[in-house]
Design a protein around this motif. Sequence first.
Motif, short mmCIF file in Angstrom:
data_model
loop_
_atom_site.label_atom_id
_atom_site.label_comp_id
_atom_site.label_asym_id
_atom_site.label_seq_id
_atom_site.Cartn_x
_atom_site.Cartn_y
_atom_site.Cartn_z
N THR A 92 -46.25 1.58 6.82
CA THR A 92 -45.86 2.85 7.44
C THR A 92 -46.83 3.93 6.99
N ASP A 93 -46.81 5.04 7.68
CA ASP A 93 -47.71 6.15 7.34
C ASP A 93 -47.04 7.19 6.44
N TRP A 94 -45.73 7.38 6.64
CA TRP A 94 -45.02 8.46 5.96
C TRP A 94 -43.61 7.99 5.66
N VAL A 95 -43.17 8.23 4.43
CA VAL A 95 -41.84 7.80 4.00
C VAL A 95 -41.11 8.97 3.38
N ALA A 111 -43.29 2.02 -1.50
CA ALA A 111 -43.96 2.80 -0.46
C ALA A 111 -45.35 3.24 -0.92
N LEU A 112 -45.46 3.63 -2.19
CA LEU A 112 -46.77 4.03 -2.72
C LEU A 112 -47.73 2.85 -2.74
N GLU A 113 -47.20 1.67 -3.03
CA GLU A 113 -48.05 0.47 -3.05
C GLU A 113 -48.61 0.15 -1.67
N GLN A 114 -47.95 0.63 -0.61
CA GLN A 114 -48.47 0.43 0.75
C GLN A 114 -49.49 1.49 1.13
N GLY A 115 -49.71 2.46 0.23
CA GLY A 115 -50.66 3.52 0.52
C GLY A 115 -50.11 4.61 1.41
N ALA A 116 -48.78 4.68 1.55
CA ALA A 116 -48.15 5.65 2.44
C ALA A 116 -48.10 7.03 1.80
N THR A 117 -47.90 8.05 2.61
CA THR A 117 -47.55 9.37 2.11
C THR A 117 -46.06 9.35 1.79
N LEU A 118 -45.72 9.65 0.54
CA LEU A 118 -44.33 9.62 0.12
C LEU A 118 -43.83 11.06 -0.03
N ALA A 119 -42.94 11.45 0.86
CA ALA A 119 -42.30 12.77 0.77
C ALA A 119 -41.11 12.61 -0.17
N LEU A 120 -41.19 13.23 -1.34
CA LEU A 120 -40.26 12.93 -2.41
C LEU A 120 -39.17 13.98 -2.54
N ALA A 121 -37.98 13.63 -2.02
CA ALA A 121 -36.80 14.45 -2.26
C ALA A 121 -35.99 13.87 -3.41
N HIS A 140 -53.32 3.34 -5.37
CA HIS A 140 -53.22 2.78 -4.02
C HIS A 140 -53.66 3.76 -2.93
N GLY A 141 -54.22 4.88 -3.33
CA GLY A 141 -54.69 5.85 -2.35
C GLY A 141 -53.57 6.47 -1.55
N ALA A 142 -52.39 6.56 -2.18
CA ALA A 142 -51.22 7.14 -1.51
C ALA A 142 -51.14 8.63 -1.83
N ARG A 143 -50.33 9.34 -1.08
CA ARG A 143 -50.12 10.77 -1.28
C ARG A 143 -48.66 11.02 -1.62
N LEU A 144 -48.43 11.80 -2.66
CA LEU A 144 -47.08 12.14 -3.09
C LEU A 144 -46.86 13.63 -2.82
N LEU A 145 -45.93 13.95 -1.91
CA LEU A 145 -45.67 15.34 -1.54
C LEU A 145 -44.25 15.74 -1.94
N PRO A 146 -44.08 16.89 -2.59
CA PRO A 146 -42.74 17.31 -3.03
C PRO A 146 -41.91 17.85 -1.87
N VAL A 147 -40.62 17.53 -1.88
CA VAL A 147 -39.71 18.01 -0.84
C VAL A 147 -38.61 18.90 -1.41
N ASP A 148 -38.32 18.82 -2.70
CA ASP A 148 -37.43 19.84 -3.26
C ASP A 148 -37.97 21.20 -2.86
N SER A 149 -37.09 22.12 -2.48
CA SER A 149 -37.57 23.41 -1.99
C SER A 149 -38.41 24.13 -3.05
N GLU A 150 -38.04 23.99 -4.32
CA GLU A 150 -38.77 24.67 -5.39
C GLU A 150 -40.18 24.10 -5.55
N HIS A 151 -40.27 22.79 -5.53
CA HIS A 151 -41.58 22.18 -5.78
C HIS A 151 -42.48 22.26 -4.56
N SER A 152 -41.88 22.23 -3.37
CA SER A 152 -42.65 22.50 -2.17
C SER A 152 -43.22 23.91 -2.22
#
Length: 389
Positions: A92-95, A111-121, A140-152
């Motif tokens: 997948t591209d985004w989780v 999900a990170l092992e698949q190289g996906a962008t992980l939107a982390l709530a 794995h060349g994945a991206r970790l993006l914060p979804v908590d409102s504070e960390h976003s």
Amino acid sequence: MTRRVSIFGATGSIGQNTIDLIARDRDVYDVVALTGSSNIYQLAWDAKQLKADLAVTADPMRLDELRAALSGSGVEAAAGQDALIEAAQRPTDWVMSAIVGAAGLQPGICALEQGATLALANKESLVCAGSLMLSMAKQHGARLLPVDSEHSAVFQALAGEDMDAVERIIITASGGAFRDWPLEELAQATLAQASSHPNWDMGQRITIDSASMFNKALELIETREYFEVSPKKIEVLVHPESMIHAMVGFNDGALMAHVGPPDMRHAIGYALNWPTRRTLPVERLDLAAIGALTFRAPDEIRWPALRLAREVMERGGLAGAVFNAAKEMALDGFIDGNLGFTHMAEIVDEVLNASDPSHIDAQMTLDNVLAADHMARQAAKNIIEQKAG
């Protein structure tokens, strides 16, 4: 070109807000997997509406019910922890990682092992295993993006900035249901009272964590892990209006604030569309109508969870995994009626103090994180049973 997306924790408030955004722009997304727990009707409905490849319930006893609800839809049904892991291993591209609690850790790592962008709530993932998650993303060349409102909010305020110029990060807290209660009345707070939030529409567990400030305690640790800053640079400010989600202070005296309505679709949409911004169906603030924003320093006597989070950051290692496991068990105890509201922090404090230093200082591996989690849960269970007895 469509994007392949999966939503873990699809039936919760974050998952439902994510589905709301995806459904508004359906042609852009190919939904690979949706997962949930006990709300089989909602899970099946969303899977059919979004034409998902797979729907998974975490409860293996609900598989027949899920299959029946999906009959004739072409959506595959599965159940249990192994099925969650298999779903996370699908390309997948985004989780969206919105499973509540430590249960979200393993699917997120997959999900990170698949190289996906992980939107982390799922803030517990970084609290329990922050360095492991970040190293897995890098490996794995994945991206970790914060979804908590504070960390976003912090992430957005730091765009294009030099971390060396950051003097402090301030995350805000509404104060939850009991921010104005007399201190001596907190011990009598009921489950119903703790389950009602003045600003946000969230699930019960997160709402109670907001009232006890354990949610903010987790976010303190999450800030330390995600942005790799000294705990001394992280502050909490009580902001009852929940309009400013975070602020970043720089070495020239500037303070960058992220202001927005208390609507999780903003942080979700930012992660969904990153690195671009797209129009979102959220309220546009009228600051003149709002008139004033207020702030106060947090009281650690009222909210001992904040002190405990500072201790966890000081200890490092697997202390976060112990802290979170004890917190989850204490929360279960309160929901089940076996603990009073103020007893939750006492349980976590006792478990942290009783933890074997060799367990805290063990190497950060998934097996060790899970072992620390298990031991802390057992320790908390024993203490809760003693108090209830």
